[in-house]
Design a protein around this motif. Structure first.
Motif, PDB file in Angstrom:
ATOM      1  N   PRO A   1       0.808  -1.228   0.000  1.00  0.00           N
ATOM      2  CA  PRO A   1       0.000   0.000   0.000  1.00  0.00           C
ATOM      3  C   PRO A   1       0.845   1.284   0.000  1.00  0.00           C
ATOM      4  O   PRO A   1       0.502   2.233  -0.692  1.00  0.00           O
ATOM      5  CB  PRO A   1      -0.814  -0.099   1.296  1.00  0.00           C
ATOM      6  N   PHE A   2       1.939   1.303   0.731  1.00  0.00           N
ATOM      7  CA  PHE A   2       2.674   2.564   0.876  1.00  0.00           C
ATOM      8  C   PHE A   2       3.154   3.118  -0.464  1.00  0.00           C
ATOM      9  O   PHE A   2       2.845   4.249  -0.821  1.00  0.00           O
ATOM     10  CB  PHE A   2       3.859   2.403   1.838  1.00  0.00           C
ATOM     11  N   GLY A   3       3.896   2.298  -1.211  1.00  0.00           N
ATOM     12  CA  GLY A   3       4.435   2.756  -2.494  1.00  0.00           C
ATOM     13  C   GLY A   3       3.335   3.130  -3.464  1.00  0.00           C
ATOM     14  O   GLY A   3       3.406   4.162  -4.141  1.00  0.00           O
ATOM     15  N   ALA A   4       2.289   2.303  -3.530  1.00  0.00           N
ATOM     16  CA  ALA A   4       1.229   2.519  -4.507  1.00  0.00           C
ATOM     17  C   ALA A   4       0.416   3.768  -4.198  1.00  0.00           C
ATOM     18  O   ALA A   4       0.136   4.571  -5.095  1.00  0.00           O
ATOM     19  CB  ALA A   4       0.322   1.298  -4.559  1.00  0.00           C
ATOM     20  N   ILE A   5       0.033   3.958  -2.912  1.00  0.00           N
ATOM     21  CA  ILE A   5      -0.791   5.120  -2.572  1.00  0.00           C
ATOM     22  C   ILE A   5       0.022   6.404  -2.734  1.00  0.00           C
ATOM     23  O   ILE A   5      -0.467   7.416  -3.233  1.00  0.00           O
ATOM     24  CB  ILE A   5      -1.376   4.986  -1.148  1.00  0.00           C
ATOM     25  N   LEU A   6       1.293   6.350  -2.358  1.00  0.00           N
ATOM     26  CA  LEU A   6       2.153   7.530  -2.527  1.00  0.00           C
ATOM     27  C   LEU A   6       2.244   7.902  -4.008  1.00  0.00           C
ATOM     28  O   LEU A   6       2.121   9.077  -4.376  1.00  0.00           O
ATOM     29  CB  LEU A   6       3.547   7.240  -1.954  1.00  0.00           C
ATOM     30  N   THR A   7       2.439   6.899  -4.865  1.00  0.00           N
ATOM     31  CA  THR A   7       2.534   7.161  -6.303  1.00  0.00           C
ATOM     32  C   THR A   7       1.211   7.708  -6.840  1.00  0.00           C
ATOM     33  O   THR A   7       1.197   8.671  -7.609  1.00  0.00           O
ATOM     34  CB  THR A   7       2.913   5.869  -7.048  1.00  0.00           C
ATOM     35  N   ALA A   8       0.093   7.095  -6.423  1.00  0.00           N
ATOM     36  CA  ALA A   8      -1.220   7.558  -6.877  1.00  0.00           C
ATOM     37  C   ALA A   8      -1.453   9.006  -6.458  1.00  0.00           C
ATOM     38  O   ALA A   8      -2.004   9.803  -7.231  1.00  0.00           O
ATOM     39  CB  ALA A   8      -2.321   6.665  -6.306  1.00  0.00           C
ATOM     40  N   PHE A   9      -1.006   9.342  -5.255  1.00  0.00           N
ATOM     41  CA  PHE A   9      -1.122  10.714  -4.729  1.00  0.00           C
ATOM     42  C   PHE A   9      -0.391  11.693  -5.648  1.00  0.00           C
ATOM     43  O   PHE A   9      -0.937  12.726  -6.050  1.00  0.00           O
ATOM     44  CB  PHE A   9      -0.527  10.706  -3.317  1.00  0.00           C
ATOM     45  N   PHE A  10       0.836  11.362  -6.028  1.00  0.00           N
ATOM     46  CA  PHE A  10       1.609  12.214  -6.929  1.00  0.00           C
ATOM     47  C   PHE A  10       0.935  12.322  -8.303  1.00  0.00           C
ATOM     48  O   PHE A  10       0.854  13.406  -8.876  1.00  0.00           O
ATOM     49  CB  PHE A  10       3.030  11.660  -7.105  1.00  0.00           C
ATOM     50  N   ILE A  11       0.463  11.193  -8.816  1.00  0.00           N
ATOM     51  CA  ILE A  11      -0.153  11.211 -10.149  1.00  0.00           C
ATOM     52  C   ILE A  11      -1.431  12.049 -10.125  1.00  0.00           C
ATOM     53  O   ILE A  11      -1.657  12.881 -11.002  1.00  0.00           O
ATOM     54  CB  ILE A  11      -0.436   9.771 -10.639  1.00  0.00           C
ATOM     55  N   TYR A  12      -2.239  11.851  -9.073  1.00  0.00           N
ATOM     56  CA  TYR A  12      -3.489  12.609  -8.980  1.00  0.00           C
ATOM     57  C   TYR A  12      -3.208  14.114  -8.939  1.00  0.00           C
ATOM     58  O   TYR A  12      -3.808  14.897  -9.669  1.00  0.00           O
ATOM     59  CB  TYR A  12      -4.279  12.179  -7.734  1.00  0.00           C
ATOM     60  N   LEU A  13      -2.260  14.535  -8.081  1.00  0.00           N
ATOM     61  CA  LEU A  13      -1.942  15.962  -7.972  1.00  0.00           C
ATOM     62  C   LEU A  13      -1.384  16.499  -9.291  1.00  0.00           C
ATOM     63  O   LEU A  13      -1.693  17.619  -9.688  1.00  0.00           O
ATOM     64  CB  LEU A  13      -0.942  16.203  -6.837  1.00  0.00           C
ATOM     65  N   THR A  14      -0.573  15.683  -9.969  1.00  0.00           N
ATOM     66  CA  THR A  14      -0.025  16.114 -11.264  1.00  0.00           C
ATOM     67  C   THR A  14      -1.161  16.367 -12.261  1.00  0.00           C
ATOM     68  O   THR A  14      -1.180  17.406 -12.931  1.00  0.00           O
ATOM     69  CB  THR A  14       0.939  15.045 -11.812  1.00  0.00           C
ATOM     70  N   PHE A  15      -2.106  15.429 -12.332  1.00  0.00           N
ATOM     71  CA  PHE A  15      -3.249  15.603 -13.238  1.00  0.00           C
ATOM     72  C   PHE A  15      -4.005  16.890 -12.903  1.00  0.00           C
ATOM     73  O   PHE A  15      -4.386  17.643 -13.785  1.00  0.00           O
ATOM     74  CB  PHE A  15      -4.216  14.407 -13.121  1.00  0.00           C
ATOM     75  N   GLN A  16      -4.229  17.109 -11.598  1.00  0.00           N
ATOM     76  CA  GLN A  16      -4.989  18.290 -11.187  1.00  0.00           C
ATOM     77  C   GLN A  16      -4.265  19.574 -11.569  1.00  0.00           C
ATOM     78  O   GLN A  16      -4.866  20.529 -12.041  1.00  0.00           O
ATOM     79  CB  GLN A  16      -5.253  18.265  -9.670  1.00  0.00           C
ATOM     80  N   ILE A  17      -2.940  19.597 -11.348  1.00  0.00           N
ATOM     81  CA  ILE A  17      -2.160  20.802 -11.643  1.00  0.00           C
ATOM     82  C   ILE A  17      -2.153  21.074 -13.149  1.00  0.00           C
ATOM     83  O   ILE A  17      -2.378  22.210 -13.588  1.00  0.00           O
ATOM     84  CB  ILE A  17      -0.728  20.670 -11.070  1.00  0.00           C
TER      85      ILE A  17
END
Ligand SMILES: [Zn+2]
Lengths: 253, 182
Positions: free
Chosen positions: B115-131
Motif C-alpha cells: 500500500p505505501f508505495g502505490a498510494i504515494l505514487t497515486a497521490f503524486f499522479i493525482y496531484l499532477t493531473f490536477q495541476i
C-alpha cells in the motif's frame, strides 16, 4: 586471530555475552543484536518534504513552460527552462550533499556493468524508437525532446547532444536516482523507492503515452542505483539512451 | 569459545520460528523467542506478535478508502475512454484514457501488495493531473473542489496508515511472525 578480538567483535551490546554470527537476537539476554540506526522522523511527510518540494516545483515550472506563454518561444525558451531546472536541481543537491555524496564516488564502478548498461541503453533506445513508430507517437510530445529546436543553430547535433542528451543525463539522475531516491529509501524498502522514483520520473515528463517506456527506464536506472550505490551507471546509460534518440531524430531513422 | 558452539549436540527447533536452538538456550538467536523462559514470558512474546498483527489489520482498514479511490479512477477512465471512442469518435483521447485506466489498475494491484508505495505514487499522479488541468483551464481549480479535497485527504491518510503498517510488518518480520518477501 586472538580470542580477545573475536570477543570484541561478537559481544552482545546489551549483556556483553558472545554471540554466533548470523544471529539477530542475543541467546543470553534476548535483546536485538544489531540495532539499525532508525530514523525517528515522526510523521512520514517530514522526510517526504524534499521529495514533494522538488517534484512540485519542477512540475510547476515545466507546466508553465508547456502550457502557457510565460517562457520565450523556441530555443530561447528551452534554454531558460533548462537553466531553471538545473538551478533547482543543484540547490537540492547541495542541500542533501551529506547523504548523497557517496553516490558520486568512482571507486567500485565496474567496467563490466558500465558496458552492460550502455549496451542495454542502446538496445532500449532502438526498441523505444520502433515502438514509437508502431504506435505513431512522437518524442516531441515529451517536454524534453525538442530536437527540431536546434535546426537553426550553427551546430545542431552538438547543441542537441548537450541539451537533450548530456543535461538530462546529469541532472535527472542527480535528482531522481540521487536525492529523491535517497529520501524515499529512508522511509520505505529499497524496491518501493525504485518503483516510486520511477513513476515520479515518468509523470514529470508530462506525456501520458511516454510512460510506457519512461517508467521501465526509470526502474532500470533506479535499480542500478539501489544495487550498486552509484549514479554513474545511470548517468552513462541515460546519456547513451538520449544520445541515440537524438541521432535517430537527426538522421531521420 | 568456538568449540562450545560447534559441538554437534542435538538441537531443538524454536517453538516460534523452528530455527535450531541448543537445549537450555535462553533465547532463540533468530527471532528472540524466550526458549527457556517461563510460560508468562512466552505468552508475552506471542501477545506482542498478536498485537502487532491487529495493528497492521487496523491500518489496512484505514488505507481502504485510498485503495478504493484508485480503482474508482480506473473505472472512471475506462468509461470516459469508451465514451470518447464510441460516442464522440475521438480515438486518440480514447487510447490515452484507456492507458490511464491501465495505469490506475497497475497502481491498484500494487496497492494490495504494498500500500505505501502505490498510494504515494497515486497521490503524486493525482496531484499532477490536477495541476496540469488547472494550467490548461484555470477555472477548473474550483470545479468539484470538495471531492478533490476529500480525495487528497484520503490519500494523505492512506500514506500515513500504510507507513504505520510498514513499521509493524518490519518488526513482525524480525520476530519471524510473517514471511519476509522482497
Ligand atoms: Zn526462533
Amino acid at each position: 586471530m586472538s580470542d580477545i578480538d573475536v570477543e570484541i567483535q561478537t559481544a552482545c551490546p546489551h549483556c556483553q555475552a558472545p554471540y554466533q554470527p548470523g544471529d539477530a537476537f542475543c541467546q543470553i539476554c534476548g535483546k536485538e543484536l544489531v540495532v539499525e540506526p532508525r530514523d525517528d522522523f515522526g510523521d512520514v511527510f517530514v522526510p517526504l518534504r524534499p521529495v514533494l518540494l522538488y517534484y512540485f516545483m519542477l512540475l510547476l515550472v515545466l507546466a508553465l513552460y508547456k502550457f502557457t506563454d510565460s517562457f520565450p518561444d523556441g530555443l530561447a525558451g528551452m534554454i531558460v527552462i533548462t537553466l531553471v531546472t538545473v538551478v533547482i536541481t543543484v540547490a537540492f543537491t547541495v542541500e542533501s550533499w551529506a547523504t548523497t555524496r557517496k553516490l558520486y564516488s568512482f571507486s567500485g564502478v565496474r567496467w563490466s556493468i558500465l558496458g552492460l548498461t550502455i549496451g542495454g541503453a542502446m538496445v532500449g533506445s532502438l526498441v523505444v524508437n520502433m515502438l514509437c513508430d508502431f504506435i505513431n507517437a512522437s518524442f516531441h510530445d515529451d517536454v524534453f525532446y525538442n530536437t527540431y529546436l536546434f535546426a537553426d543553430t550553427p551546430y545542431p547535433l552538438l547543441f542537441a547532444t548537450l541539451m537533450i542528451a548530456l543535461e538530462p543525463a546529469i541532472f535527472e539522475e542527480v535528482a531522481f536516482r540521487g536525492f529523491l531516491f535517497t529520501s524515499l529509501a529512508r522511509i520505505t524498502k529499497g524496491v518501493n523507492a525504485v518503483y516510486v522514483s520511477a513513476f515520479l520520473f515518468g509523470i514529470m515528463h508530462l506525456s501520458i503515452i511516454s510512460l510506457i517506456w519512461l517508467v521501465p527506464i526509470g526502474i532500470a536506472f533506479a535499480e542500478l542505483r539501489r544495487r550498486y550505490d552509484t549514479l554513474w551507471y545511470g548517468m552513462a546509460g541515460h546519456f547513451v539512451y538520449n544520445f541515440c534518440i537524438v541521432l535517430y531524430e537527426y538522421f531521420g531513422i | 569459545m568456538t568449540e562450545s558452539f560447534s559441538v554437534p549436540a542435538a538441537t531443538i527447533p524454536c517453538e516460534n520460528c523452528s530455527a535450531p536452538t541448543q537445549p537450555g538456550q535462553a533465547f532463540c538467536g533468530a527471532c528472540g523467542y524466550p526458549q527457556s523462559g517461563t510460560e508468562d514470558q512466552k505468552n508475552r512474546f506471542r501477545d506482542s506478535i498478536r498485537i502487532k498483527k491487529v495493528l497492521v489489520a487496523e491500518t489496512q482498514k484505514e488505507t481502504r478508502t485510498a485503495k478504493t479511490i484508485i480503482f474508482v479512477f480506473a473505472g472512471l477512465y475506462f468509461c470516459l475512454g469508451l465514451f470518447h471512442g464510441f460516442v464522440a469518435d475521438d480515438f486518440p483521447t480514447m487510447i490515452v484514457e484507456l492507458f490511464i485506466c491501465l495505469l490506475f489498475l497497475v497502481l491498484g494491484a500494487w496497492s494490495s501488495k504494498n500500500p505505501f508505495g502505490a498510494i504515494l505514487t497515486a497521490f503524486f499522479i493525482y496531484l499532477t493531473f490536477q495541476i496540469v488541468e488547472v494550467f490548461i483551464d484555470p477555472t477548473s481549480l474550483f470545479k468539484g473542489i470538495i471531492v478533490k479535497i476529500f480525495i487528497i485527504g484520503a490519500f494523505v491518510k492512506g500514506i500515513r496508515s500504510a507507513m504505520e503498517a510498514q513499521k509493524y510488518i518490519k518488526e513482525l518480520e524480525k520476530m519471524k511472525a510473517v514471511r519476509t518477501d522482497e
